[in-house]
Design an enzyme around this catalytic site. Structure first.
Site, PDB file in Angstrom:
ATOM      1  CE  LYS A 195      66.902  30.167 -97.257  1.00  0.00           C
ATOM      2  NZ  LYS A 195      66.376  29.081 -96.414  1.00  0.00           N
ATOM      3  NE  ARG A 210      60.094  23.164 -99.808  1.00  0.00           N
ATOM      4  CZ  ARG A 210      61.229  23.710 -99.394  1.00  0.00           C
ATOM      5  NH1 ARG A 210      61.359  25.034 -99.386  1.00  0.00           N
ATOM      6  NH2 ARG A 210      62.213  22.966 -98.982  1.00  0.00           N
ATOM      7  NE  ARG A 268      72.421  26.657 -97.777  1.00  0.00           N
ATOM      8  CZ  ARG A 268      71.261  26.858 -98.361  1.00  0.00           C
ATOM      9  NH1 ARG A 268      71.057  27.918 -99.070  1.00  0.00           N
ATOM     10  NH2 ARG A 268      70.295  26.010 -98.204  1.00  0.00           N
TER      11      ARG A 268
HETATM   12  P1  AP5 Z   1      67.856  25.844-100.970  1.00  0.00           P
HETATM   13  O1  AP5 Z   1      66.992  25.623-102.148  1.00  0.00           O
HETATM   14  O2  AP5 Z   1      68.371  27.195-100.698  1.00  0.00           O
HETATM   15  O3  AP5 Z   1      67.087  25.273 -99.709  1.00  0.00           O
HETATM   16  P2  AP5 Z   1      67.031  25.744 -98.176  1.00  0.00           P
HETATM   17  O4  AP5 Z   1      67.938  26.816 -97.695  1.00  0.00           O
HETATM   18  O5  AP5 Z   1      67.095  24.477 -97.445  1.00  0.00           O
HETATM   19  O6  AP5 Z   1      65.747  26.502 -98.073  1.00  0.00           O
HETATM   20  P3  AP5 Z   1      64.360  26.076 -98.626  1.00  0.00           P
HETATM   21  O7  AP5 Z   1      64.246  26.443-100.068  1.00  0.00           O
HETATM   22  O8  AP5 Z   1      64.134  24.645 -98.231  1.00  0.00           O
HETATM   23  O9  AP5 Z   1      63.385  26.949 -97.733  1.00  0.00           O
HETATM   24  P4  AP5 Z   1      62.893  28.454 -97.870  1.00  0.00           P
HETATM   25  O10 AP5 Z   1      63.480  29.231 -96.743  1.00  0.00           O
HETATM   26  O11 AP5 Z   1      63.080  28.990 -99.244  1.00  0.00           O
HETATM   27  O12 AP5 Z   1      61.363  28.240 -97.529  1.00  0.00           O
HETATM   28  P5  AP5 Z   1      60.052  28.288 -98.473  1.00  0.00           P
HETATM   29  O13 AP5 Z   1      59.751  29.711 -98.788  1.00  0.00           O
HETATM   30  O14 AP5 Z   1      60.148  27.325 -99.587  1.00  0.00           O
HETATM   31  O15 AP5 Z   1      69.103  24.849-101.045  1.00  0.00           O
HETATM   32  C1  AP5 Z   1      68.939  23.493-101.391  1.00  0.00           C
HETATM   33  C2  AP5 Z   1      70.305  22.816-101.457  1.00  0.00           C
HETATM   34  O16 AP5 Z   1      71.113  23.445-102.472  1.00  0.00           O
HETATM   35  C3  AP5 Z   1      71.161  22.915-100.188  1.00  0.00           C
HETATM   36  O17 AP5 Z   1      70.829  21.903 -99.263  1.00  0.00           O
HETATM   37  C4  AP5 Z   1      72.567  22.766-100.767  1.00  0.00           C
HETATM   38  O18 AP5 Z   1      72.844  21.430-101.072  1.00  0.00           O
HETATM   39  C5  AP5 Z   1      72.467  23.539-102.068  1.00  0.00           C
HETATM   40  N1  AP5 Z   1      72.799  24.958-101.882  1.00  0.00           N
HETATM   41  C6  AP5 Z   1      71.980  26.038-102.058  1.00  0.00           C
HETATM   42  N2  AP5 Z   1      72.615  27.185-101.788  1.00  0.00           N
HETATM   43  C7  AP5 Z   1      73.888  26.843-101.429  1.00  0.00           C
HETATM   44  C8  AP5 Z   1      75.024  27.594-101.012  1.00  0.00           C
HETATM   45  N3  AP5 Z   1      74.986  28.958-100.914  1.00  0.00           N
HETATM   46  N4  AP5 Z   1      76.160  26.920-100.720  1.00  0.00           N
HETATM   47  C9  AP5 Z   1      76.231  25.568-100.829  1.00  0.00           C
HETATM   48  N5  AP5 Z   1      75.176  24.806-101.192  1.00  0.00           N
HETATM   49  C10 AP5 Z   1      74.015  25.437-101.496  1.00  0.00           C
HETATM   50  O19 AP5 Z   1      58.960  27.794 -97.407  1.00  0.00           O
HETATM   51  C11 AP5 Z   1      58.934  26.442 -96.972  1.00  0.00           C
HETATM   52  C12 AP5 Z   1      57.484  25.947 -96.862  1.00  0.00           C
HETATM   53  O20 AP5 Z   1      56.822  26.629 -95.800  1.00  0.00           O
HETATM   54  C13 AP5 Z   1      56.641  26.205 -98.120  1.00  0.00           C
HETATM   55  O21 AP5 Z   1      55.759  25.146 -98.305  1.00  0.00           O
HETATM   56  C14 AP5 Z   1      55.880  27.509 -97.776  1.00  0.00           C
HETATM   57  O22 AP5 Z   1      54.629  27.556 -98.445  1.00  0.00           O
HETATM   58  C15 AP5 Z   1      55.710  27.382 -96.272  1.00  0.00           C
HETATM   59  N6  AP5 Z   1      55.772  28.659 -95.574  1.00  0.00           N
HETATM   60  C16 AP5 Z   1      56.594  29.719 -95.848  1.00  0.00           C
HETATM   61  N7  AP5 Z   1      56.396  30.715 -94.959  1.00  0.00           N
HETATM   62  C17 AP5 Z   1      55.445  30.282 -94.085  1.00  0.00           C
HETATM   63  C18 AP5 Z   1      54.818  30.859 -92.936  1.00  0.00           C
HETATM   64  N8  AP5 Z   1      55.149  32.085 -92.513  1.00  0.00           N
HETATM   65  N9  AP5 Z   1      53.885  30.120 -92.285  1.00  0.00           N
HETATM   66  C19 AP5 Z   1      53.559  28.877 -92.724  1.00  0.00           C
HETATM   67  N10 AP5 Z   1      54.102  28.275 -93.806  1.00  0.00           N
HETATM   68  C20 AP5 Z   1      55.048  28.977 -94.481  1.00  0.00           C
HETATM   69 MG    MG Z   2      63.979  28.246-101.024  1.00  0.00          MG
END
Ligand code: AP5
Ligand code: MG
Ligand code: ZN
Length: 217
Positions: free
Chosen positions: A15, A129, A90
């Site tokens: 995302k 990451r 979410r």
């Molecule tokens: P949040 O920061 O939103 O974390 P998440 O949803 O767990 O998502 P991530 O940021 O971990 O993943 P992403 O989808 O952004 O992936 P990324 O691009 O980094 O939330 C964190 C916490 O905050 C929650 O647990 C909760 O406690 C709280 N929170 C947040 N919003 C909330 C809400 N609405 N309600 C309640 N609580 C809330 O990519 C991941 C990795 O993969 C990176 O290293 C990237 O380089 C790699 N990558 C990306 N795409 C690819 C691909 N196509 N192929 C290979 N590698 C890839």
């Molecule tokens: Mg994120």
């Protein structure tokens, strides 16, 4: 009519990575609830300290706090034309609160992009990451490595691992996603705004599919 695009998907589905690209493509501000919580924590605000107790366990921050924070952000001037939402909503309560707040101004969600990635791939993505301490740019030690290990390409900032990217916490974040967030897929499908995206492809192929899904906005 302002444009509201939601990136929906499990932890590490890409995302944030895709939002960084799409925000310029769409000309919309990137509004990420997780980034807002981390910003508050960095500045040691009461909201940030409260959120940390949930984030450290991989649990969701309570709806009332989260909804107030995001709606407040969406009311700011730079969001007058809409926003690219990442990580919000979410829960069903968050989705309904957002629909309600938009409807009050005669607005609605334009599109929801449902990024699908198998759980085992997500675990591998999280473990590699790295994030820039200065600008928040996201890297992956294998899939999107920085030119110099540990250093941000954009500003030379130090790269760090998120506290909640530990394997135990990630397992909990995934189960929270399946229990509390995945019902939103049907919620938005019924509204006719959902498009499924295959997130298990190289980053630029996912971007291409997302742009296609946004072409006729
Ligand atoms: P949040 O920061 O939103 O974390 P998440 O949803 O767990 O998502 P991530 O940021 O971990 O993943 P992403 O989808 O952004 O992936 P990324 O691009 O980094 O939330 C964190 C916490 O905050 C929650 O647990 C909760 O406690 C709280 N929170 C947040 N919003 C909330 C809400 N609405 N309600 C309640 N609580 C809330 O990519 C991941 C990795 O993969 C990176 O290293 C990237 O380089 C790699 N990558 C990306 N795409 C690819 C691909 N196509 N192929 C290979 N590698 C890839
Ligand atoms: Mg994120
Ligand atoms: Zn940086």
């Amino acid at each position: 009519m302002p444009t509201y695009v939601i990136l929906l998907g499990p932890p590490a589905s890409g995302k944030g990575t895709q939002a960084a690209i799409l925000k310029d493509y769409l000309g919309l501000p990137h509004v990420a609830s997780g980034d807002l919580f981390r910003y508050n924590l960095k500045h040691q605000t009461p909201l940030g300290l409260q959120a940390k107790t949930y984030m450290d366990r991989g649990a969701l921050v309570p709806d009332d706090v989260t909804i107030a924070m995001v709606l407040d952000r969406l009311a700011q001037e730079d969001c007058a034309g809409g926003a690219l939402l990442d990580g919000f909503p979410r829960t069903l309560a968050q989705a309904q609160a957002l629909d309600h707040a938009l409807a009050e101004h005669g607005r609605r969600i334009s599109r929801v992009l449902n990024i699908q990635v198998p759980d085992d791939v997500l675990v591998e993505r999280v473990s590699g990451r790295r994030i820039c301490r200065t600008c928040g740019e996201t890297y992956h030690i294998r899939f999107k490595p920085p030119k110099t290990p540990g250093v941000c390409d954009l500003d030379g900032g130090e790269l760090y691992q998120r506290d909640d990217d530990k394997p135990e916490t990630v397992r909990n974040r995934l189960s929270v996603y399946w229990k509390q967030t995945s019902p939103l897929v049907d919620y938005y499908r019924q509204q006719g705004v959902l498009v499924d995206i295959d997130g298990n492809q190289p980053i630029e192929d996912v971007t291409a599919q997302l742009k296609e899904a946004l072409a006729n906005l």
